[in-house]
Design a protein around this motif. Sequence first.
Motif, mmCIF file in Angstrom:
data_model
loop_
_atom_site.group_PDB
_atom_site.id
_atom_site.type_symbol
_atom_site.label_atom_id
_atom_site.label_comp_id
_atom_site.label_asym_id
_atom_site.label_seq_id
_atom_site.Cartn_x
_atom_site.Cartn_y
_atom_site.Cartn_z
ATOM 1 N N LEU A 1 24.844 10.183 27.043
ATOM 2 C CA LEU A 1 24.969 11.768 26.721
ATOM 3 C C LEU A 1 24.058 12.875 27.397
ATOM 4 N N THR A 2 24.610 13.861 27.785
ATOM 5 C CA THR A 2 23.428 15.162 28.332
ATOM 6 C C THR A 2 23.582 16.130 27.376
ATOM 7 N N VAL A 3 22.284 16.529 27.672
ATOM 8 C CA VAL A 3 22.374 18.170 27.233
ATOM 9 C C VAL A 3 21.622 18.607 28.662
ATOM 10 N N PRO A 4 22.971 20.144 28.467
ATOM 11 C CA PRO A 4 23.218 21.072 29.212
ATOM 12 C C PRO A 4 21.822 21.741 29.070
ATOM 13 N N SER A 5 20.986 22.299 30.261
ATOM 14 C CA SER A 5 19.910 22.965 30.553
ATOM 15 C C SER A 5 20.010 24.893 29.584
ATOM 16 N N LEU A 6 19.514 25.294 29.242
ATOM 17 C CA LEU A 6 19.845 26.167 28.521
ATOM 18 C C LEU A 6 19.908 27.630 29.844
ATOM 19 N N ALA A 7 20.274 27.758 30.857
ATOM 20 C CA ALA A 7 20.516 28.540 32.186
ATOM 21 C C ALA A 7 21.844 28.135 31.863
ATOM 22 N N GLU A 8 22.256 26.815 31.876
ATOM 23 C CA GLU A 8 23.881 26.947 31.725
ATOM 24 C C GLU A 8 24.402 26.800 30.425
ATOM 25 N N GLY B 1 18.809 14.790 29.649
ATOM 26 C CA GLY B 1 18.843 16.609 30.337
ATOM 27 C C GLY B 1 17.030 16.696 30.886
ATOM 28 N N PRO B 2 17.311 17.995 31.147
ATOM 29 C CA PRO B 2 16.185 18.999 31.204
ATOM 30 C C PRO B 2 14.733 18.564 30.110
ATOM 31 N N THR C 1 15.621 10.521 28.188
ATOM 32 C CA THR C 1 14.812 10.882 29.525
ATOM 33 C C THR C 1 14.886 11.850 30.074
ATOM 34 N N HIS C 2 14.399 13.054 30.652
ATOM 35 C CA HIS C 2 14.693 13.898 32.206
ATOM 36 C C HIS C 2 14.696 13.341 33.382
ATOM 37 N N ARG C 3 14.431 11.767 33.688
ATOM 38 C CA ARG C 3 14.016 11.101 34.803
ATOM 39 C C ARG C 3 15.655 10.393 35.311
ATOM 40 N N ASP C 4 16.250 10.582 36.770
ATOM 41 C CA ASP C 4 16.819 10.018 37.050
ATOM 42 C C ASP C 4 17.138 7.840 36.751
ATOM 43 N N GLY D 1 16.835 -0.349 9.051
ATOM 44 C CA GLY D 1 17.331 0.593 8.768
ATOM 45 C C GLY D 1 17.572 1.467 9.240
ATOM 46 N N GLY D 2 16.960 2.874 9.704
ATOM 47 C CA GLY D 2 17.244 3.808 10.306
ATOM 48 C C GLY D 2 17.457 3.815 11.737
ATOM 49 N N THR D 3 16.564 4.487 12.667
ATOM 50 C CA THR D 3 17.440 5.067 13.948
ATOM 51 C C THR D 3 15.660 4.347 14.509
ATOM 52 N N LEU D 4 15.060 4.229 16.092
ATOM 53 C CA LEU D 4 13.746 3.886 16.685
ATOM 54 C C LEU D 4 14.596 5.178 17.728
ATOM 55 N N PHE D 5 13.897 6.263 18.195
ATOM 56 C CA PHE D 5 14.114 6.971 19.518
ATOM 57 C C PHE D 5 12.746 6.928 20.337
ATOM 58 N N LEU D 6 13.851 6.488 21.427
ATOM 59 C CA LEU D 6 12.221 6.125 22.524
ATOM 60 C C LEU D 6 12.157 7.497 23.148
ATOM 61 N N ASP D 7 11.859 8.679 23.171
ATOM 62 C CA ASP D 7 11.610 9.468 24.969
ATOM 63 C C ASP D 7 11.287 8.656 25.690
ATOM 64 N N GLU D 8 11.458 9.517 26.914
ATOM 65 C CA GLU D 8 10.939 9.306 28.072
ATOM 66 C C GLU D 8 10.648 7.991 28.699
ATOM 67 N N ILE D 9 11.566 6.650 27.736
ATOM 68 C CA ILE D 9 11.388 6.096 28.028
ATOM 69 C C ILE D 9 11.785 5.155 29.488
ATOM 70 N N GLY D 10 11.608 6.121 30.922
ATOM 71 C CA GLY D 10 11.799 6.017 32.134
ATOM 72 C C GLY D 10 10.186 6.090 31.975
#
Length: 368
Positions: free
Chosen positions: A191-198, A54-55, A165-168, A118-127
């Motif tokens: 999963l894709t998060v829509p933009s606010l404009a959508e 998502g953006p 990621t926001h990258r392709d 025991g939990g969750t690893l969140f890797l933001d901007e993995i690109g």
Amino acid sequence: MTTHWIDRDVSAQAVPVSVNMVDRIIVGETAPMRQLKRMIAAVAVSEAAVLVRGPTGAGKELVAEALHRASGRKGALIAVNCAAIPAELLESELFGHEKGAFTGAERARPGRIEQAAGGTLFLDEIGDMPLALQAKLLRVLETRRIQRLGASGEQTVDFRLVTATHRDLTAAVADGTFRADLFFRISVFPLTVPSLAERTADIPLILARLIEDYSSTNPAAEPPHFDLGAIRALSAHPWPGNIRELKNVLMRAFVMLPGRMVTARHVRDNLLGMEMPEPETADIALPEPPAPQAKGDLPDPSQFHDALQRLGDIDLRGYIRDIEVALIEAALDKRQGNVAQAADALRLRRTTLIEKMKKFGIRRGLAA
């Protein structure tokens, strides 16, 4: 008259716990958001890796939080922004190190992967992760074992991986900047998060949640109130910064228009155009919206006629809305919050009254 919007269907019954959990974290009732939340609730209890796309500013981190909270995992949610940490430090950040592993390593330190046990690893901007580190991450995902920098042995770590990621990444795989094998490993459930404009129809709900969150941490702040014209003006904005930009606009409203009714002109000139608003004038006000106890207590129409003669133009829809809110609140007060009895007093069906309460953000009498 203060107007808020309810941010979810709190009257719904027999909804799975995971859906309720997701609904509390992620605001939105438009079709793409309902679809996204259903997908989150379905995949949360599995061990499958999730790639959130998502953006920038659309709320990908909230999806990671919802996945973790709804999963029931007892460990922590550990977040790492791969774009915010220099490449030469990212490996130590993820894997940790032993004392003396490198200059400045004065004590042993567990890495973020280890902390996510025991939990969750969140890797933001993995690109943005360097290729060399992508290979090491791939091995961890295949073996579930990690080795701290400077350590002689490995240790097993149980964690759930969520990336964003926001990258392709498909294009990045094609041009060789992202490993294909890692891409397929992390994108079992994309999963894709829509933009606010959508999903501009969600703006009133998002504003209500943001106002609630800000007011809870800043109780002395006077929240602004957005009329229907303001909501339309916000909906017409393209929102290149998505929800992050909307947060900025709301912060400007708290500073520039505290406690005031925000209009479309305020949105265009002051919140988006960044001009200071004119001071509030002491115009002759219309009579307060009625909160009658009986039919005979309703104000005489001549009161409105006289006020209009002096005042001139008004926002009729906004004023009628305030009257409706006042009457609903009065009926609930008279019936001690009993929605069914309040509906009878207003000669409405119970379901109709509930829809109006949701629309206006009146929470009294609705199940939490």
